[in-house]
Design a protein around this motif. Structure first.
Motif, PDB file in Angstrom:
ATOM      1  N   GLY A 338       0.800  -1.608  -5.266  1.00 23.37           N
ATOM      2  CA  GLY A 338       0.339  -2.860  -5.849  1.00 23.37           C
ATOM      3  C   GLY A 338      -0.894  -2.667  -6.717  1.00 23.37           C
ATOM      4  O   GLY A 338      -1.075  -3.370  -7.723  1.00 23.37           O
ATOM      5  N   GLN A 339      -1.774  -1.731  -6.322  1.00 20.43           N
ATOM      6  CA  GLN A 339      -2.932  -1.444  -7.159  1.00 20.43           C
ATOM      7  C   GLN A 339      -2.514  -0.935  -8.527  1.00 20.43           C
ATOM      8  O   GLN A 339      -3.077  -1.336  -9.560  1.00 20.43           O
ATOM      9  N   LEU A 340      -1.517  -0.030  -8.549  1.00 17.91           N
ATOM     10  CA  LEU A 340      -1.031   0.496  -9.823  1.00 17.91           C
ATOM     11  C   LEU A 340      -0.449  -0.613 -10.701  1.00 17.91           C
ATOM     12  O   LEU A 340      -0.802  -0.750 -11.878  1.00 17.91           O
ATOM     13  N   ILE A 341       0.434  -1.394 -10.115  1.00 18.04           N
ATOM     14  CA  ILE A 341       1.091  -2.467 -10.873  1.00 18.04           C
ATOM     15  C   ILE A 341       0.078  -3.529 -11.293  1.00 18.04           C
ATOM     16  O   ILE A 341       0.091  -4.017 -12.432  1.00 18.04           O
ATOM     17  N   GLY A 342      -0.799  -3.909 -10.364  1.00 21.24           N
ATOM     18  CA  GLY A 342      -1.771  -4.957 -10.654  1.00 21.24           C
ATOM     19  C   GLY A 342      -2.744  -4.568 -11.747  1.00 21.24           C
ATOM     20  O   GLY A 342      -3.065  -5.370 -12.626  1.00 21.24           O
ATOM     21  N   TYR A 343      -3.213  -3.315 -11.706  1.00 23.10           N
ATOM     22  CA  TYR A 343      -4.155  -2.869 -12.731  1.00 23.10           C
ATOM     23  C   TYR A 343      -3.505  -2.925 -14.112  1.00 23.10           C
ATOM     24  O   TYR A 343      -4.070  -3.492 -15.064  1.00 23.10           O
ATOM     25  N   ALA A 344      -2.331  -2.315 -14.229  1.00 21.93           N
ATOM     26  CA  ALA A 344      -1.650  -2.303 -15.525  1.00 21.93           C
ATOM     27  C   ALA A 344      -1.234  -3.716 -15.942  1.00 21.93           C
ATOM     28  O   ALA A 344      -1.432  -4.120 -17.093  1.00 21.93           O
ATOM     29  N   GLY A 345      -0.674  -4.482 -14.995  1.00 19.83           N
ATOM     30  CA  GLY A 345      -0.222  -5.832 -15.316  1.00 19.83           C
ATOM     31  C   GLY A 345      -1.350  -6.735 -15.771  1.00 19.83           C
ATOM     32  O   GLY A 345      -1.189  -7.537 -16.705  1.00 19.83           O
ATOM     33  N   GLY A 346      -2.510  -6.614 -15.131  1.00 21.74           N
ATOM     34  CA  GLY A 346      -3.655  -7.414 -15.539  1.00 21.74           C
ATOM     35  C   GLY A 346      -4.084  -7.108 -16.961  1.00 21.74           C
ATOM     36  O   GLY A 346      -4.407  -8.011 -17.746  1.00 21.74           O
ATOM     37  N   ARG A 347      -4.075  -5.828 -17.316  1.00 21.23           N
ATOM     38  CA  ARG A 347      -4.440  -5.452 -18.679  1.00 21.23           C
ATOM     39  C   ARG A 347      -3.382  -5.896 -19.683  1.00 21.23           C
ATOM     40  O   ARG A 347      -3.702  -6.293 -20.810  1.00 21.23           O
ATOM     41  N   PHE A 348      -2.102  -5.847 -19.278  1.00 22.58           N
ATOM     42  CA  PHE A 348      -1.038  -6.325 -20.168  1.00 22.58           C
ATOM     43  C   PHE A 348      -1.221  -7.814 -20.465  1.00 22.58           C
ATOM     44  O   PHE A 348      -1.082  -8.257 -21.609  1.00 22.58           O
ATOM     45  N   ALA A 388      -7.175  -5.175   4.973  1.00 22.43           N
ATOM     46  CA  ALA A 388      -7.605  -6.101   3.925  1.00 22.43           C
ATOM     47  C   ALA A 388      -7.320  -5.525   2.543  1.00 22.43           C
ATOM     48  O   ALA A 388      -6.851  -6.231   1.637  1.00 22.43           O
ATOM     49  N   ALA A 389      -7.574  -4.231   2.361  1.00 26.93           N
ATOM     50  CA  ALA A 389      -7.290  -3.584   1.080  1.00 26.93           C
ATOM     51  C   ALA A 389      -5.793  -3.573   0.783  1.00 26.93           C
ATOM     52  O   ALA A 389      -5.378  -3.759  -0.367  1.00 26.93           O
ATOM     53  N   ALA A 390      -4.979  -3.368   1.817  1.00 23.43           N
ATOM     54  CA  ALA A 390      -3.526  -3.378   1.631  1.00 23.43           C
ATOM     55  C   ALA A 390      -3.029  -4.760   1.223  1.00 23.43           C
ATOM     56  O   ALA A 390      -2.195  -4.893   0.319  1.00 23.43           O
ATOM     57  N   VAL A 391      -3.530  -5.794   1.890  1.00 20.47           N
ATOM     58  CA  VAL A 391      -3.156  -7.168   1.536  1.00 20.47           C
ATOM     59  C   VAL A 391      -3.530  -7.460   0.087  1.00 20.47           C
ATOM     60  O   VAL A 391      -2.757  -8.051  -0.684  1.00 20.47           O
ATOM     61  N   ASN A 392      -4.733  -7.042  -0.289  1.00 20.56           N
ATOM     62  CA  ASN A 392      -5.194  -7.218  -1.670  1.00 20.56           C
ATOM     63  C   ASN A 392      -4.239  -6.549  -2.649  1.00 20.56           C
ATOM     64  O   ASN A 392      -3.815  -7.159  -3.644  1.00 20.56           O
ATOM     65  N   GLY A 393      -3.891  -5.287  -2.379  1.00 24.76           N
ATOM     66  CA  GLY A 393      -3.026  -4.548  -3.291  1.00 24.76           C
ATOM     67  C   GLY A 393      -1.642  -5.147  -3.427  1.00 24.76           C
ATOM     68  O   GLY A 393      -1.105  -5.270  -4.537  1.00 24.76           O
ATOM     69  N   ILE A 394      -1.047  -5.547  -2.293  1.00 23.03           N
ATOM     70  CA  ILE A 394       0.304  -6.122  -2.322  1.00 23.03           C
ATOM     71  C   ILE A 394       0.325  -7.426  -3.117  1.00 23.03           C
ATOM     72  O   ILE A 394       1.206  -7.656  -3.956  1.00 23.03           O
ATOM     73  N   LEU A 395      -0.654  -8.290  -2.859  1.00 23.60           N
ATOM     74  CA  LEU A 395      -0.720  -9.564  -3.589  1.00 23.60           C
ATOM     75  C   LEU A 395      -0.979  -9.338  -5.078  1.00 23.60           C
ATOM     76  O   LEU A 395      -0.364  -9.975  -5.937  1.00 23.60           O
ATOM     77  N   PHE A 396      -1.904  -8.435  -5.377  1.00 21.07           N
ATOM     78  CA  PHE A 396      -2.261  -8.166  -6.768  1.00 21.07           C
ATOM     79  C   PHE A 396      -1.053  -7.653  -7.543  1.00 21.07           C
ATOM     80  O   PHE A 396      -0.751  -8.136  -8.650  1.00 21.07           O
ATOM     81  N   GLY A 397      -0.347  -6.678  -6.966  1.00 22.93           N
ATOM     82  CA  GLY A 397       0.820  -6.124  -7.639  1.00 22.93           C
ATOM     83  C   GLY A 397       1.966  -7.111  -7.731  1.00 22.93           C
ATOM     84  O   GLY A 397       2.602  -7.261  -8.780  1.00 22.93           O
ATOM     85  N   GLY A 398       2.238  -7.799  -6.619  1.00 23.06           N
ATOM     86  CA  GLY A 398       3.352  -8.749  -6.606  1.00 23.06           C
ATOM     87  C   GLY A 398       3.146  -9.895  -7.585  1.00 23.06           C
ATOM     88  O   GLY A 398       4.074 -10.279  -8.327  1.00 23.06           O
TER      89      GLY A 398
END
Length: 474
Positions: A338-348, A388-398
């Motif tokens: 989710g961190q990978l997807i969220g980081y790139a998706g946010g920039r997109f 908490a970090a895992a929840v953050n990553g999953i939500l961010f990426g999803g």
């Protein structure tokens, strides 16, 4: 590789003890006030506008650069002065669980690091100008130069018995980067003079502010999140701050190596795409990121202790450090994809001027992280920060996947790669109920994912797409 060596050297020489925890806290104290602001101001506000102006109105592009350069310098000097004057109070606020010796060392670190804050702020701007010119040399070398400075500083700190050399290495690295970056910016036709160009810059600064005024809340949210996380870490365990950073180092390295290049390329190209081209380009990037991120999440979850022992268990990094770091790594690894997807998706999304959506995605993820930390820390201790970090990553990426939009093939690929990740976890659990050897773990892992890669047509196609991207250097 230098970043890897930096972290390993720090772990081997200082473990998760006083020096490591104090320096890690001082890094947060240094970065929290300004890092997110500078990053989003440059990437979300300046870069898209500057890339357009450079080809349509170079005079306004130079004026925009000069004035934003001045604003970043003034702001960073003010923040640096605050850090120097109130270093002890700031350290005590961030780490209420620290003892007097840890607070004293942390405040010393903060004062040294503050010297480099103006250089740190403007290097991001120089890098953006360099990227817009098609070079990217500063962006590519920044992490390596920073790591080299910290490696030299860490070695000197250990050899001389003076921990402040660690911060000194960081300061020297950014002095060198800022000097180089200034020369590069001038070479690309930029000017630092703000006299006589305000009229050209005013309208452009207003446009940057309009883009950034929504994004400004993202660094605010992240600052609140980082502050609470450090406070919780200092209370639940004396070694939790450095252990969490070591656990995060592995996943953050993946983000830097994999997601950042996709996101950086997206900033300069996706602003000019049609809606259909944007979805197709984002889906292509997401498929590659999912191919890497989901299997890595599963591998880190199952093999956290193996990986921590293999990387860190030497010198000052003893059994206690291994246990706390591996527990944190196992928990937070669930959200790495989710961190990978969220980081790139946010920039997109930022490249498409959809900054309000980036804010909402970030806010939901950060508030979920904060809620888990505050509600469960006293009951579950150190593991809470990983969850908490895992929840953050999953939500961010999803949420990023949802808002950017996926074509059908990307959605099918997501379901397939998740299925294989779950199958892998079940297989490892079954096999290692009988054996727990490190070589057996990595052997089973390699064989499983190689089999999946070459037996699944969709996985193989995405892998070939990744190889094509790497060959073209995109």
């Amino acid at each position: 590789m230098l970043g890897v060596l930096r972290e390993l050297l720090s772990a081997w020489l200082f473990g998760t003890g006083l020096v490591a925890n104090s320096y890690r806290l001082s890094q947060s104290a240094y970065l929290i006030p300004l890092h997110g602001f500078v990053s989003d101001a440059v990437n979300g506000g300046f870069s898209p506008r500057f890339s357009v102006l450079k080809s349509t109105d170079p005079i306004k592009a130079r004026a925009l650069f000069a004035w934003l350069h001045l604003i970043l310098l003034v702001l960073s000097i003010v923040v640096a002065a605050f850090l120097v004057v109130f270093s002890t109070q700031w350290a005590r606020f961030l780490a209420p669980g620290f003892g007097p010796s840890a607070i004293a060392l942390s405040s010393d670190f903060i004062r040294v690091l503050a010297i480099s804050l103006p250089s740190y702020a403007v290097v991001s701007l120089y890098s953006a100008v360099d990227l817009s010119a098609g070079s990217g040399a500063i962006s590519a070398a920044r992490a390596s130069i920073q790591s080299l400075g910290l490696i030299i500083g860490t070695l000197l700190a250990w050899l001389m018995g003076q921990p402040l050399f660690i911060a000194g290495g960081f300061v020297v690295a950014y002095f060198l980067l800022s000097f180089w970056g200034a020369r590069v910016a001038l070479g690309h036709g930029m000017s630092f003079s703000v006299f006589d160009c305000f009229n050209n810059a005013r309208s452009e600064l207003i446009d940057v502010w309009r883009s950034f005024r929504t994004l400004i809340w993202i660094p605010v949210l992240l600052q609140v999140h980082q502050t609470i996380e450090r406070q919780v870490a200092s209370i639940v365990h004396p070694d939790a701050i450095s252990a969490l950073d070591y656990a995060r180092f592995v996943s953050d390295t993946l983000v830097v190596l994999v997601a950042v290049p996709f996101a950086t390329a997206g900033l300069s190209t996706m602003a000019r795409m049609s809606d259909a081209e944007f979805i197709a380009g984002a889906s292509r990037s997401f498929r590659v990121l999912l191919l890497i991120g989901v299997p890595v999440s599963a591998i880190f979850f199952q093999g956290s202790e193996f990986i921590v022992r293999l990387l860190f268990q030497r010198g000052a990094f003893g059994e206690g450090s291994v246990l706390i770091t591996s527990d944190l790594m196992a928990a937070l690894s669930v959200g790495v994809w989710g961190q990978l997807i969220g980081y790139a998706g946010g920039r997109f999304l930022s490249a498409r001027a959809r900054n309000a959506e980036v804010l909402v995605i970030t806010a939901i993820s950060v508030f979920a992280n904060i809620a888990v930390n505050l509600s469960l820390a006293r009951e579950f201790g150190v593991a809470t920060m990983g969850v908490a970090a895992a929840v953050n990553g999953i939500l961010f990426g999803g949420l990023a996947l949802w808002r950017v939009g996926l074509d059908k093939s990307c959605f099918k690929f997501l379901l397939q790669v998740i299925f294989f990740a779950v199958l892998y976890c079940l297989l490892v659990q079954l096999l290692f109920s009988f054996s727990d050897g490190v070589f057996s773990f990595f052997g089973v892992t390699a064989l499983f994912w190689l089999f999946v890669l070459f037996s699944s047509r969709r996985m193989k196609d995405v892998f070939l797409d990744l190889l094509a991207i790497l060959r073209r250097g995109q």
